[in-house]
Enzyme design. Sequence first.
Site, short mmCIF file in Angstrom:
data_model
loop_
_atom_site.label_atom_id
_atom_site.label_comp_id
_atom_site.label_asym_id
_atom_site.label_seq_id
_atom_site.Cartn_x
_atom_site.Cartn_y
_atom_site.Cartn_z
N ASP A 32 -0.52 0.10 0.39
CA ASP A 32 -1.94 -0.11 0.69
C ASP A 32 -2.08 -1.01 1.92
O ASP A 32 -1.19 -1.83 2.20
CB ASP A 32 -2.61 -0.75 -0.54
CG ASP A 32 -4.12 -0.64 -0.50
OD1 ASP A 32 -4.66 0.05 0.39
OD2 ASP A 32 -4.77 -1.24 -1.37
N ASN A 80 -7.86 10.70 -2.97
CA ASN A 80 -7.90 10.49 -1.50
C ASN A 80 -8.61 11.62 -0.74
O ASN A 80 -8.93 11.46 0.43
CB ASN A 80 -6.49 10.29 -0.93
CG ASN A 80 -5.91 8.92 -1.22
OD1 ASN A 80 -4.71 8.74 -1.33
ND2 ASN A 80 -6.77 7.91 -1.36
C1 FPP Z 1 -3.61 3.27 1.64
O1 FPP Z 1 -4.04 2.46 2.69
C2 FPP Z 1 -2.68 4.25 2.16
C3 FPP Z 1 -2.79 5.59 2.02
C4 FPP Z 1 -3.88 6.24 1.27
C5 FPP Z 1 -1.83 6.48 2.64
C6 FPP Z 1 -0.43 6.03 2.53
C7 FPP Z 1 0.40 6.79 3.45
C8 FPP Z 1 1.39 6.25 4.18
C9 FPP Z 1 1.78 4.85 4.12
C10 FPP Z 1 2.21 7.09 5.04
C11 FPP Z 1 2.97 8.03 4.17
C12 FPP Z 1 4.07 8.62 4.83
C13 FPP Z 1 4.62 9.77 4.46
C14 FPP Z 1 5.90 10.11 5.01
C15 FPP Z 1 3.98 10.72 3.53
P1 FPP Z 1 -5.58 2.47 3.05
O2 FPP Z 1 -5.82 3.52 4.07
O3 FPP Z 1 -6.40 2.62 1.80
O4 FPP Z 1 -5.75 1.05 3.64
P2 FPP Z 1 -7.05 0.13 3.55
O5 FPP Z 1 -7.24 -0.19 2.08
O6 FPP Z 1 -6.68 -1.08 4.35
O7 FPP Z 1 -8.19 0.89 4.13
#
Ligand code: FPP
Length: 259
Positions: A32, A80
Amino acid sequence: MFAFLNKKDPVETTELKLDPKRIPAHVAIIMDGNGRWAKARHLPRVAGHKEGMNTVKKVTIAASNLGVKVLTLYAFSTENWKRPTDEVNYLMQLPVNFFETFVPDLIKNNVRVSVMGYTDKLPASTQKAVKDAIADTKDCDGMVLNFALNYGSRAEMVTGIQKIARQVAAGELAVDEIDDQTVDEALMTAPLAPYHDPDLLIRTSGEERLSNFLLWQIAYSELEFTDVKWPDFTATTLQACIAAFQSRDRRFGGLSAKK
Ligand code: FPP
């Protein structure tokens, strides 16, 4: 929790002393903070996801080197899809980029790719990238890198319950025979046995919730929450989380072996 895990800025420290005999076999991570990492740098949210993908590469190698058996990463949840289309499209493209550039390193490190989730709902190009990576690494017998892609724990449980109910309706299973193992075998983590339950669950970025991740499987997992945002997570942060895990007294409902 280890003191430096609470710091707002990640710090590189010298290697932490870990007991090689008590490395958690299954580490699961809720990655996250990508969006906030990008926002703090006046970058679009997807820049955080891109950097997050690079972190996945580094942490995969670090976990494999430490002797972790299964690393499960929550890459995309069944919830998501509610994000803006451009961001969803970017997140769907990430596994394609990741496997295109990283499969040779996975093979070199003897890491086998596994995926759990409703993958049939992913775009065809993402499904192909996943299938190819699974096929290309099928002979690797080191760590399993298990991506949760279009995964949600409640949906997984509903599907699992339907599966069990069908077995009962078909006369293959008596209601009284249903036990923990029946449920374990009906869930998407079944192929990870004997390491189907995480020993350690980490969530980054300071949020302390489970977000529909592995709700059955974490019954006895140790939970570690760090303020470090996923793009800033390093091998050292992983070691600190494992050091915290090793400092815990896991009793599984019983009494401490020390008492
Ligand atoms: C949450 O951060 C993250 C996600 C929903 C996506 C996670 C994906 C990756 C880390 C890359 C994955 C890589 C591969 C190879 C599949 P957020 O966007 O909710 O962050 P925020 O809470 O700060 O907005």
